[in-house]
Scaffold this motif. Structure first.
Motif, PDB file in Angstrom:
ATOM      1  N   LYS A  64      -4.905  14.483   7.439  1.00  0.00           N
ATOM      2  CA  LYS A  64      -4.603  13.258   6.710  1.00  0.00           C
ATOM      3  C   LYS A  64      -5.767  12.771   5.852  1.00  0.00           C
ATOM      4  O   LYS A  64      -5.568  12.229   4.770  1.00  0.00           O
ATOM      5  N   TYR A  65      -7.009  12.958   6.367  1.00  0.00           N
ATOM      6  CA  TYR A  65      -8.146  12.346   5.703  1.00  0.00           C
ATOM      7  C   TYR A  65      -9.272  13.329   5.356  1.00  0.00           C
ATOM      8  O   TYR A  65     -10.272  12.937   4.749  1.00  0.00           O
ATOM      9  N   GLY A  66      -9.129  14.564   5.740  1.00  0.00           N
ATOM     10  CA  GLY A  66     -10.194  15.556   5.552  1.00  0.00           C
ATOM     11  C   GLY A  66      -9.945  16.460   4.371  1.00  0.00           C
ATOM     12  O   GLY A  66      -9.125  16.135   3.506  1.00  0.00           O
ATOM     13  N   PRO A  67     -10.653  17.602   4.357  1.00  0.00           N
ATOM     14  CA  PRO A  67     -11.587  18.061   5.387  1.00  0.00           C
ATOM     15  C   PRO A  67     -12.875  17.227   5.381  1.00  0.00           C
ATOM     16  O   PRO A  67     -13.260  16.685   4.348  1.00  0.00           O
ATOM     17  N   PHE A  68     -13.516  17.159   6.559  1.00  0.00           N
ATOM     18  CA  PHE A  68     -14.700  16.331   6.702  1.00  0.00           C
ATOM     19  C   PHE A  68     -15.971  17.132   6.456  1.00  0.00           C
ATOM     20  O   PHE A  68     -16.026  18.330   6.736  1.00  0.00           O
ATOM     21  N   THR A  69     -16.963  16.458   5.947  1.00  0.00           N
ATOM     22  CA  THR A  69     -18.230  17.135   5.667  1.00  0.00           C
ATOM     23  C   THR A  69     -19.028  17.377   6.943  1.00  0.00           C
ATOM     24  O   THR A  69     -19.768  18.369   7.049  1.00  0.00           O
TER      25      THR A  69
ATOM     26  N   ASP B  60     -11.421  18.658  19.697  1.00  0.00           N
ATOM     27  CA  ASP B  60     -10.631  19.542  18.846  1.00  0.00           C
ATOM     28  C   ASP B  60      -9.377  18.893  18.250  1.00  0.00           C
ATOM     29  O   ASP B  60      -9.264  18.737  17.046  1.00  0.00           O
ATOM     30  N   GLU B  61      -8.455  18.505  19.111  1.00  0.00           N
ATOM     31  CA  GLU B  61      -7.129  18.139  18.610  1.00  0.00           C
ATOM     32  C   GLU B  61      -7.149  16.896  17.716  1.00  0.00           C
ATOM     33  O   GLU B  61      -6.526  16.881  16.651  1.00  0.00           O
ATOM     34  N   PHE B  62      -7.837  15.856  18.133  1.00  0.00           N
ATOM     35  CA  PHE B  62      -7.854  14.624  17.349  1.00  0.00           C
ATOM     36  C   PHE B  62      -8.552  14.820  15.998  1.00  0.00           C
ATOM     37  O   PHE B  62      -7.991  14.442  14.954  1.00  0.00           O
ATOM     38  N   PRO B  63      -9.748  15.424  15.949  1.00  0.00           N
ATOM     39  CA  PRO B  63     -10.363  15.685  14.631  1.00  0.00           C
ATOM     40  C   PRO B  63      -9.501  16.566  13.732  1.00  0.00           C
ATOM     41  O   PRO B  63      -9.446  16.354  12.514  1.00  0.00           O
ATOM     42  N   GLU B  64      -8.839  17.551  14.334  1.00  0.00           N
ATOM     43  CA  GLU B  64      -7.970  18.421  13.535  1.00  0.00           C
ATOM     44  C   GLU B  64      -6.786  17.637  12.972  1.00  0.00           C
ATOM     45  O   GLU B  64      -6.388  17.852  11.812  1.00  0.00           O
ATOM     46  N   HIS B  65      -6.229  16.757  13.778  1.00  0.00           N
ATOM     47  CA  HIS B  65      -5.132  15.915  13.297  1.00  0.00           C
ATOM     48  C   HIS B  65      -5.610  15.018  12.153  1.00  0.00           C
ATOM     49  O   HIS B  65      -4.929  14.891  11.120  1.00  0.00           O
ATOM     50  N   LEU B  66      -6.779  14.413  12.319  1.00  0.00           N
ATOM     51  CA  LEU B  66      -7.318  13.536  11.279  1.00  0.00           C
ATOM     52  C   LEU B  66      -7.619  14.300   9.997  1.00  0.00           C
ATOM     53  O   LEU B  66      -7.444  13.782   8.895  1.00  0.00           O
TER      54      LEU B  66
END
Length: 287
Positions: free
Chosen positions: A111-116, A102-108
């Motif tokens: 900066k770089y998302g949203p991810f597909t 949760d936390e790391f993907p949300e942080h990313l």
């Protein structure tokens, strides 16, 4: 956006889950532009390692991108501890699994998302973490690839033979029960326990799964990988299993196997997505 090279970004963030600052590295296309929507690949490092693991793997990701065998993607690796970490949530300590899920993907994503979509790849301890996370919530992931995963030939604390518990692996074995020996806690932290509990969901999502291990692994992880292959087969969970004759935990075959695992993940993402993933026999290795 035609540059086939990739660049490394190094950063850190204050993690609530971990209760500390977490260093991480991100690998992304050199010509990435803000607003471009890409898949995320979580690259989980092994024991006694760090986010620097991604730097070592960078040539493989970049080469496969150049060859058209890996899509434009954001690849990220956080530094996580071995002792007191092991990609687990500790009852009275840091929550390292929650960091990954949760936390790391949300942080990313900020900066770089949203991810597909999101995929997981990991080696050794990271392979254990990747499989456990993926099997815990298979609907969330596009693929999982585990290279020499730290899994044991047994499903309870008493089932695992002592020769399979050298050094850090013995620490992991104890940590899976939070040091208490409690069987339920152990199963909850077990790749097998997650697979059995969520078998129907894993089958329904047709999660692409790769388990790769050297048949001469110095830590006997090939015995655990083969056991996992048997459990997944028993549960009717399609997966690709590669037991590489003569290969150890590290060594000359490691680079080729890492490339193959990255290629496997790439084939499951976005326009590269393949429709069928089958169960392959022990001893098969696809280059």
């Amino acid at each position: 956006m035609n540059d086939p090279s990739m660049c490394i970004a190094r950063d850190h963030f204050a993690s609530t889950s971990a209760g500390r600052d977490v260093d991480y590295q991100v690998l992304l296309p050199s010509d990435w532009e803000e607003g471009e929507r890409l898949p995320l690949v979580l690259h989980l490092h092994g024991a006694m390692s760090s986010s620097a693991s991604l730097e070592l793997a960078r040539p493989f990701y970049e080469d496969l991108l150049q060859r058209g065998e890996f899509p434009r993607a954001v690849v990220a690796c956080p530094s996580t501890p071995t002792a007191g970490g092991f990609y687990m949530d500790w009852p009275d300590g840091a929550s390292w699994e929650a960091l990954i899920t949760d936390e790391f993907p949300e942080h990313l994503a900020v900066k770089y998302g949203p991810f597909t979509e999101t995929a997981l790849i990991g080696a050794s301890m990271g392979g254990y973490g990747a499989l456990k996370v993926a099997f815990g919530d298979p609907d969330r992931f596009a693929a999982v690839a585990a290279i020499s995963p730290a899994v044991f030939p047994g499903e309870t604390p008493e089932d695992v033979p002592q020769p399979n518990l050298p050094s850090v692996l013995g620490d992991l074995h104890q940590a899976m029960a939070n040091g208490s020996g409690d069987a339920d806690t152990y199963v909850g932290n077990s790749v097998y326990g997650r697979a059995r509990f969520n078998a129907h969901r894993i089958r329904d999502t047709a999660l692409p799964i790769l388990v790769d291990c050297g048949a001469a692994d110095e830590f006997l992880l090939h015995e655990g990988a083969d056991y996992l292959h048997g459990v997944l087969t028993e549960l009717g969970i399609a997966h690709e299993f590669r037991l590489v004759e003569g290969a150890g935990h590290v060594g000359p075959a490691a680079d080729a196997r890492t490339r193959d695992a990255i290629r496997f993940v790439g084939a499951a993402l976005g326009p590269f997505r393949r429709s069928n993933h089958g169960v392959h026999a022990a001893g098969e290795h696809r280059g």
